[in-house]
Design a protein around this motif. Structure first.
Motif, PDB file in Angstrom:
ATOM      1  N   TYR B  35       0.822  -1.201  -0.034  1.00  0.00           N
ATOM      2  CA  TYR B  35       0.025  -0.034   0.089  1.00  0.00           C
ATOM      3  C   TYR B  35       0.885   1.248  -0.134  1.00  0.00           C
ATOM      4  CZ  TYR B  35      -4.274  -2.555   1.191  1.00  0.00           C
ATOM      5  OH  TYR B  35      -5.526  -3.481   1.341  1.00  0.00           O
ATOM      6  N   GLN B  37       0.595   5.412   0.944  1.00  0.00           N
ATOM      7  CA  GLN B  37      -0.088   6.542   2.117  1.00  0.00           C
ATOM      8  C   GLN B  37       0.294   7.650   1.777  1.00  0.00           C
ATOM      9  OE1 GLN B  37       0.292   5.879   6.438  1.00  0.00           O
ATOM     10  NE2 GLN B  37      -2.097   6.523   6.595  1.00  0.00           N
ATOM     11  N   GLY B  40      -3.842  12.812   3.633  1.00  0.00           N
ATOM     12  CA  GLY B  40      -5.391  13.155   3.364  1.00  0.00           C
ATOM     13  C   GLY B  40      -6.103  12.157   2.493  1.00  0.00           C
ATOM     14  N   MET B  41      -5.252  11.021   2.124  1.00  0.00           N
ATOM     15  CA  MET B  41      -5.712  10.036   1.102  1.00  0.00           C
ATOM     16  C   MET B  41      -6.026   8.643   1.451  1.00  0.00           C
ATOM     17  SD  MET B  41      -6.049  11.831  -1.774  1.00  0.00           S
ATOM     18  CE  MET B  41      -5.963  10.325  -3.185  1.00  0.00           C
ATOM     19  N   GLY B  42      -5.785   8.544   2.894  1.00  0.00           N
ATOM     20  CA  GLY B  42      -5.783   6.860   3.086  1.00  0.00           C
ATOM     21  C   GLY B  42      -4.863   6.245   2.540  1.00  0.00           C
ATOM     22  N   LEU B  43      -5.009   4.916   2.576  1.00  0.00           N
ATOM     23  CA  LEU B  43      -4.142   3.707   2.303  1.00  0.00           C
ATOM     24  C   LEU B  43      -4.644   3.316   0.891  1.00  0.00           C
ATOM     25  CD1 LEU B  43      -3.921   2.912   5.224  1.00  0.00           C
ATOM     26  CD2 LEU B  43      -1.868   2.026   4.566  1.00  0.00           C
ATOM     27  N   LEU B  45      -4.026   0.658  -2.332  1.00  0.00           N
ATOM     28  CA  LEU B  45      -3.551  -0.802  -2.765  1.00  0.00           C
ATOM     29  C   LEU B  45      -2.831  -0.354  -4.193  1.00  0.00           C
ATOM     30  CD1 LEU B  45      -2.964  -3.879  -2.046  1.00  0.00           C
ATOM     31  CD2 LEU B  45      -5.007  -4.252  -3.441  1.00  0.00           C
ATOM     32  N   PHE B  90       3.668   0.916   2.699  1.00  0.00           N
ATOM     33  CA  PHE B  90       3.333  -0.071   3.723  1.00  0.00           C
ATOM     34  C   PHE B  90       3.380  -1.582   3.209  1.00  0.00           C
ATOM     35  CE2 PHE B  90       3.170   2.103   7.777  1.00  0.00           C
ATOM     36  CZ  PHE B  90       2.821   3.282   7.274  1.00  0.00           C
ATOM     37  N   ASN B  99      -8.194  -9.909   2.021  1.00  0.00           N
ATOM     38  CA  ASN B  99      -7.875  -8.665   2.474  1.00  0.00           C
ATOM     39  C   ASN B  99      -8.216  -8.303   4.170  1.00  0.00           C
ATOM     40  OD1 ASN B  99      -7.528  -7.914  -0.428  1.00  0.00           O
ATOM     41  ND2 ASN B  99      -9.821  -7.906  -0.353  1.00  0.00           N
ATOM     42  N   LEU B 102      -5.146  -7.524   8.289  1.00  0.00           N
ATOM     43  CA  LEU B 102      -3.768  -7.178   7.798  1.00  0.00           C
ATOM     44  C   LEU B 102      -2.910  -6.993   8.858  1.00  0.00           C
ATOM     45  CD1 LEU B 102      -4.845  -4.948   4.490  1.00  0.00           C
ATOM     46  CD2 LEU B 102      -4.285  -7.417   4.856  1.00  0.00           C
ATOM     47  N   PHE B 104       0.598  -5.002   9.087  1.00  0.00           N
ATOM     48  CA  PHE B 104       1.465  -3.743   8.624  1.00  0.00           C
ATOM     49  C   PHE B 104       2.785  -3.891   8.983  1.00  0.00           C
ATOM     50  CE2 PHE B 104      -1.516  -1.572   5.679  1.00  0.00           C
ATOM     51  CZ  PHE B 104      -2.522  -1.750   6.151  1.00  0.00           C
ATOM     52  N   GLY B 105       3.790  -3.742   8.056  1.00  0.00           N
ATOM     53  CA  GLY B 105       5.088  -3.394   8.305  1.00  0.00           C
ATOM     54  C   GLY B 105       5.253  -1.875   8.847  1.00  0.00           C
ATOM     55  N   SER B 106       6.384  -1.690   9.296  1.00  0.00           N
ATOM     56  CA  SER B 106       6.722  -0.193   9.807  1.00  0.00           C
ATOM     57  C   SER B 106       6.696   0.905   8.736  1.00  0.00           C
ATOM     58  CB  SER B 106       7.829  -0.120  10.747  1.00  0.00           C
ATOM     59  OG  SER B 106       8.984  -0.706   9.992  1.00  0.00           O
TER      60      SER B 106
END
Lengths: 113, 113
Positions: B35, B37, B40-43, B45, B90, B99, B102, B104-106
């Motif tokens: 993903y 990020q 203001g756009m979220g995540l 894919l 991410f 989906n 999830l 997530f990595g750092s």
């Protein structure tokens, strides 16, 4: 494709009060709705999720409600604490679908002492 | 148990340079995701891999390629970086696929000048 709208973009509440964040989705085929919490500079972490065959789910101070007819779902946090301060993201997807999760743009929750 | 590990954490590129973001998970998950990020756009894919040996495009795949090297590792490559690819990236994995849930990595903070 799916479109997820999230409101408000910023929410400030007094410590101990409740907070509610709302999301709407566009694709009636969506059937999985998770919420992620992201603290400043950290990774998103799943806090609760719900499937479309359930109307409400609770986990201690957090709960999610789903209204399939109106195509909206909400996150409720009761007895807010300073550690609840973060950005919260809602998302929607079709379980097993090829398009992945569609995320809202996030709500910055601020807990005032 | 490290979970999802991403490298590097920070990277600055010049326009036109190439690089590969590395991701590895030690939870024996089948599904892995990339993903991006933006403020203001979220995540959103970029690509995902439902299982070893398969990869599929997400919402914003243009300018990226991926490789599912084995069950543990899923890399993201920028062949010719552009300023529009400045973002936080991410990697995530899922124990159930579809989906869901999830981890997530750092994250990798990438700047393209």
């Amino acid at each position: 494709g799916e479109n997820v709208e999230q409101h408000p973009s910023t929410l400030s509440v007094q410590e101990g009060d409740s907070a509610v964040i709302k999301c709407t989705y566009s694709d009636s085929a969506s059937n999985y709705f998770p919420w992620y919490k992201q603290e400043l500079g950290k990774r998103p972490q799943l806090i609760i999720d719900i499937r479309s065959n359930v109307g409400e789910k609770k986990d201690q101070r957090i709960a999610v409600t789903l209204n399939k007819t109106a195509k909206h779902f909400s996150l409720h946090i009761t007895e807010t604490q300073p550690e609840d301060s973060a950005v919260y993201f809602c998302a929607a997807s079709i379980r097993g679908g090829a398009d992945g999760l569609t995320f809202g743009k996030g709500t910055h929750l601020i807990i005032q002492p | 148990n490290a979970g999802v590990t991403q490298t590097p954490k920070f990277q600055v590129l010049k326009t036109g340079q190439s690089m590969t973001l590395q991701c590895a998970q030690d939870m024996n998950h089948n599904s892995m995701y990339w993903y991006r990020q933006d403020p203001g756009m979220g995540l959103r894919l970029i690509y995902y891999s439902a299982s070893e040996g398969t990869t599929d495009k997400g919402e914003v795949p243009n300018g990226y390629n991926v490789s599912r090297l084995n069950k543990r590792e899923f890399s993201l490559r920028l062949e010719s970086a552009a300023p529009s690819q400045t973002s936080v990236y991410f990697c995530a994995s899922s124990p159930t696929g579809h989906n869901e849930k999830l981890f997530f990595g750092s994250g990798t903070q990438l700047s393209v000048l």
